[in-house]
Design an enzyme around this catalytic site. Structure first.
Site, mmCIF file in Angstrom:
data_model
loop_
_atom_site.group_PDB
_atom_site.id
_atom_site.type_symbol
_atom_site.label_atom_id
_atom_site.label_comp_id
_atom_site.label_asym_id
_atom_site.label_seq_id
_atom_site.Cartn_x
_atom_site.Cartn_y
_atom_site.Cartn_z
ATOM 1 C CB CYS A 2 -0.864 0.094 1.289
ATOM 2 S SG CYS A 2 -1.835 -1.281 1.344
ATOM 3 N NE ARG A 27 4.208 1.841 -1.876
ATOM 4 C CZ ARG A 27 5.377 1.894 -0.991
ATOM 5 N NH1 ARG A 27 5.962 2.756 -1.148
ATOM 6 N NH2 ARG A 27 4.883 1.263 0.002
ATOM 7 C CD1 TRP A 74 -1.227 -4.307 -4.986
ATOM 8 C CD2 TRP A 74 -0.502 -5.696 -3.584
ATOM 9 N NE1 TRP A 74 -0.678 -5.540 -5.824
ATOM 10 C CE2 TRP A 74 -0.226 -6.344 -4.730
ATOM 11 C CE3 TRP A 74 -0.220 -6.312 -2.399
ATOM 12 C CZ2 TRP A 74 0.049 -7.741 -4.907
ATOM 13 C CZ3 TRP A 74 0.454 -7.858 -2.613
ATOM 14 C CH2 TRP A 74 0.445 -8.579 -3.937
ATOM 15 C CG ASN A 98 2.513 -0.123 3.748
ATOM 16 O OD1 ASN A 98 2.353 -1.385 3.500
ATOM 17 N ND2 ASN A 98 3.571 0.346 3.274
ATOM 18 N N GLY A 99 0.879 -2.539 5.608
ATOM 19 C CA GLY A 99 1.340 -3.507 6.679
ATOM 20 C C GLY A 99 0.315 -4.688 6.871
ATOM 21 C CD GLU A 482 13.838 -18.850 -9.925
ATOM 22 O OE1 GLU A 482 13.200 -19.717 -10.978
ATOM 23 O OE2 GLU A 482 13.623 -17.557 -9.620
ATOM 24 C CE LYS A 486 14.090 -14.928 -12.123
ATOM 25 N NZ LYS A 486 13.089 -15.656 -11.612
ATOM 26 C CD GLU A 489 12.958 -14.947 -16.041
ATOM 27 O OE1 GLU A 489 11.676 -15.107 -16.427
ATOM 28 O OE2 GLU A 489 13.561 -15.036 -15.066
ATOM 29 C CG HIS A 505 24.037 -40.206 -16.366
ATOM 30 N ND1 HIS A 505 24.153 -41.243 -16.770
ATOM 31 C CD2 HIS A 505 23.952 -39.830 -15.121
ATOM 32 C CE1 HIS A 505 24.541 -41.929 -15.533
ATOM 33 N NE2 HIS A 505 24.048 -40.893 -14.595
ATOM 34 C CE LYS A 604 5.866 -9.842 -11.716
ATOM 35 N NZ LYS A 604 7.284 -10.670 -11.214
HETATM 36 C C1 F6R Z 1 10.360 -15.905 -14.227
HETATM 37 C C2 F6R Z 1 8.874 -15.794 -13.866
HETATM 38 C C3 F6R Z 1 7.665 -16.328 -14.474
HETATM 39 C C4 F6R Z 1 6.416 -16.670 -13.763
HETATM 40 C C5 F6R Z 1 5.600 -17.464 -14.837
HETATM 41 C C6 F6R Z 1 4.411 -17.785 -13.769
HETATM 42 O O1 F6R Z 1 10.883 -14.819 -13.510
HETATM 43 O O2 F6R Z 1 8.720 -14.577 -13.314
HETATM 44 O O3 F6R Z 1 8.334 -17.635 -15.123
HETATM 45 O O4 F6R Z 1 7.265 -17.257 -12.727
HETATM 46 O O5 F6R Z 1 5.330 -17.059 -15.649
HETATM 47 O O6 F6R Z 1 3.943 -16.552 -13.200
HETATM 48 P P1 F6R Z 1 3.026 -16.627 -11.767
HETATM 49 O O7 F6R Z 1 3.542 -16.780 -10.849
HETATM 50 O O8 F6R Z 1 2.356 -15.323 -11.869
HETATM 51 O O9 F6R Z 1 1.998 -17.832 -12.413
#
Ligand code: F6R
Length: 609
Positions: A2, A27, A74, A98-99, A482, A486, A489, A505, A604
């Site tokens: 928030c 935010r 939020w 907020n919190g 992961e 990262k 990406e 292997h 996103k």
């Molecule tokens: C990687 C990333 C994506 C999401 C994926 C699922 O950094 O952000 O691989 O993890 O698109 O998204 P959510 O978690 O929103 O279902």
């Protein structure tokens, strides 16, 4: 999270507050509102949705005054709605917050028993009622806030106004930021300085356990006991864009640094380490259903799928229930067998990922009970599942997921402990030890983040690499995946995550002196075996980077580039290990000059197949 903003001074404050809220939009929010002192009253205007809905409302029903508060919400407790939007009014007081107030249920029950009526599902409304009780009993707003904070548990930055004291704003801070802007005969209080940077650059930062009282005559900071706290103003020379990112160069870096805070919010109100108790009121499962569970199916995509892979170790290890993990896009089309006694857990930051949603729907249609682990409140997956565990990570703006992932791991750990306890697999004493491990994580991550320059210098060594290999075993294997994701990406460097034992292997053929090989080699159940894999990579000329436990001198002798993480228990380890993965990818991307917060081709929230 928030956004909060408050103003007291000589000028009409509605425009100032709304402008402040617009500057806090980055935010993330789902509703907005203001409360304005109008002489002998307080007028609240608030609406679900974008700020334009609030301004339309104000245009239809104008309000004016020179002291007030504004908020972008939020959602964390209660869905996004007009009623749940802040400010919350109780009698003579209006509050924005907020919190998370951890003990809001206990406080609410007490106040309901005294005949008070609540209008929202939020935790915040209890603050307004508490303050109104004290103000109505004759206390000043400052005294009321002082008494209230003694009863509140959790994290908060809140601002309050009362119709009894025109021109007075009172705020309090515990584990959530609050900053004071100093103008001439006017003062601003906000969750971050972006809200008022166009009015003043002279600021005072509040610390945890401090309160502020602002009137047009000045501001006063005290501790919660009322003792004055001296503070010298600081002049801020940040640009508005820098201010949005809290001074960090990118949202991703800010979000990496927010992880200790985010974990605290995921844990808030859900555990009591001293007594070994875990609280999961939102799980729609009776004791009988938990004891007769035959299978847990974890469905997710991308980074959230990596969380699911870690979750398998947690749930199988701690609750002894067989777990299958599937990608949403695969599960939905493979005609899965769903027996009676199946729990489907959909994991999604956004709660809108089309494939995860379809996977969960498929499991439900075949008779599974569904639970989701989501960050965004009232998202589609959260609404459609039978129960939801919110991660409370706050809005994640960087496209590459960081704090959302870490909080998914924490939520899965808590869920595994809860299932393990209900199935009588774990004793309270054992749970207590796990909870202590969990509660130490924020401090350990905070400590590790101080080593960021070491990670940045390792990134410099490997900045020209074209490929990267990440190796891990067992519960650390998903973290290798992961780490590789990262890097791909945000730096566009090709990277692969592999189970360390699988290297011989096939992928070992790739290793030569141009190939960096990052090995997750912290102390644990498969340490020696991973060490052997590291030696194999080393012997073939690979440029080995090891992630090791502090104090591991064996590795220091073998490998030049070692990133040390604090020691911890087995299930907390992946939660710590991922932080160097995030920082390494981030610094590689900085050196490559890529668009870190919005990498090419990525969205996103992926709401299409
Ligand atoms: C990687 C990333 C994506 C999401 C994926 C699922 O950094 O952000 O691989 O993890 O698109 O998204 P959510 O978690 O929103 O279902």
């Amino acid at each position: 999270m928030c956004g909060i903003v408050g103003y007291t001074g000589r000028n009409s404050c509605v425009e100032i507050l709304v402008d402040g809220l617009r500057r806090l939009e980055y935010r993330g929010y789902d509703s907005a509102g203001v409360a304005i002192q109008t002489g002998d009253d307080i007028v609240v205007r608030k609406a679900r949705g974008k700020i334009v809905r609030l301004t339309d409302l104000i245009a239809k029903e104008p309000v004016s005054g020179t002291c007030g508060v504004g908020h972008t919400r939020w959602a964390t407790h209660g869905r996004p709605s007009d009623e749940n939007a802040h400010p919350h009014r109780a009698g003579r007081v209006a509050v924005i917050h907020n919190g998370i107030i951890e003990n809001h249920r206990t406080l609410k029950e007490r106040m309901l028993a005294r005949g008070r009526a609540f209008c929202s599902e939020t935790d915040t409304e209890v603050i307004a009622h508490l303050l109104d009780e004290y103000v109505s009993a004759g206390l000043t707003l400052e005294e009321a806030v002082r008494k209230a904070v003694a009863e509140l548990r959790g994290s908060y930055a809140f601002l309050a106004v009362t119709d009894r004291e025109p021109g007075t704003l009172v705020g309090a801070r515990m584990n959530c930021p609050m900053v004071v802007g100093l103008g001439e005969g006017e003062f601003f209080l906000a969750s971050d300085l972006t809200a008022f940077l166009s009015h003043t650059r002279d600021v005072l930062f509040l610390d945890d356990g401090e309160m502020v009282v602002a009137t047009p005559a000045g501001v006063r900071i005290t501790d919660f006991a009322g003792k004055a706290r001296e503070r010298s103003p600081q002049r801020i020379d940040w640009s508005p864009a820098m201010a949005e990112k809290g001074g960090y160069r990118h949202f991703m870096l800010k979000e990496i640094h927010e992880q200790p805070r985010a974990i605290l919010d995921t844990l808030a109100g859900r555990m009591r380490p001293e007594s070994g108790e875990v609280f999961f009121e939102t799980l729609p499962l009776s004791l009988e259903q938990i004891t007769s569970l035959k299978k847990v199916t974890l469905v997710a995509c991308g980074t959230s799928w990596h969380a699911a892979l870690v979750g398998k170790f947690m749930i199988e290890g701690l609750a002894r229930i067989p777990v299958e993990v599937d990608l949403g896009s695969e599960y939905r089309y493979r005609d899965p067998v769903v027996e009676e006694g199946t729990l489907c857990v959909a994991i999604s930051q956004s709660g809108e990922t089309a494939d995860t949603l379809a996977g969960m729907r498929e499991a439900k249609a075949k008779g599974a009970i569904s639970v989701s682990i989501c960050n965004v409140v009232s998202s589609t997956i959260a609404r459609e599942s039978d129960g939801v565990v919110y991660t409370h990570a706050g809005p994640e703006i960087g496209v590459a997921s960081t704090k959302a992932f870490i909080t998914q791991l924490v939520a899965l750990y808590l869920m595994a402990l809860h299932l393990g306890r209900e199935r009588r697999i774990l004793t309270r004493r054992e749970i207590s030890l796990h909870l202590i491990d969990l509660s130490e994580l924020p401090r350990k991550i905070e400590e590790f983040l101080k080593r960021e320059p070491e990670v940045a210098s390792i990134a410099r060594i490997h900045k020209d690499a074209r490929d990267f290999l990440y190796l891990g075993r067992g519960i650390s294997y998903p973290i290798a995946l992961e780490g590789a994701l990262k890097l791909k990406e945000i730096s566009y460097i090709h990277a692969e995550g592999y189970p360390a034992g699988e290297m011989k292997h096939g992928p070992i053929a790739l290793i030569d002196e141009r190939m960096p090989v990052l090995v997750l080699c912290a102390k644990g159940e498969s340490y020696e075996k991973t060490l052997s894999n590291l030696e194999e990579a080393h012997a073939r000329g690979g440029q080995v980077i090891a992630v090791a436990t502090e104090g591991d001198t064996i590795l220091r002798e073998k490998v030049k580039d070692v990133i040390y993480i604090p020691s911890c228990g087995r299930y907390a380890r992946p939660i710590l290990e991922v932080v160097p993965m995030q920082l390494l990818a981030y610094h590689m991307a900085v050196l490559k000059g890529t668009d870190i917060d919005q990498p090419r081709n990525l969205a996103k929230s992926v709401t299409v197949e």
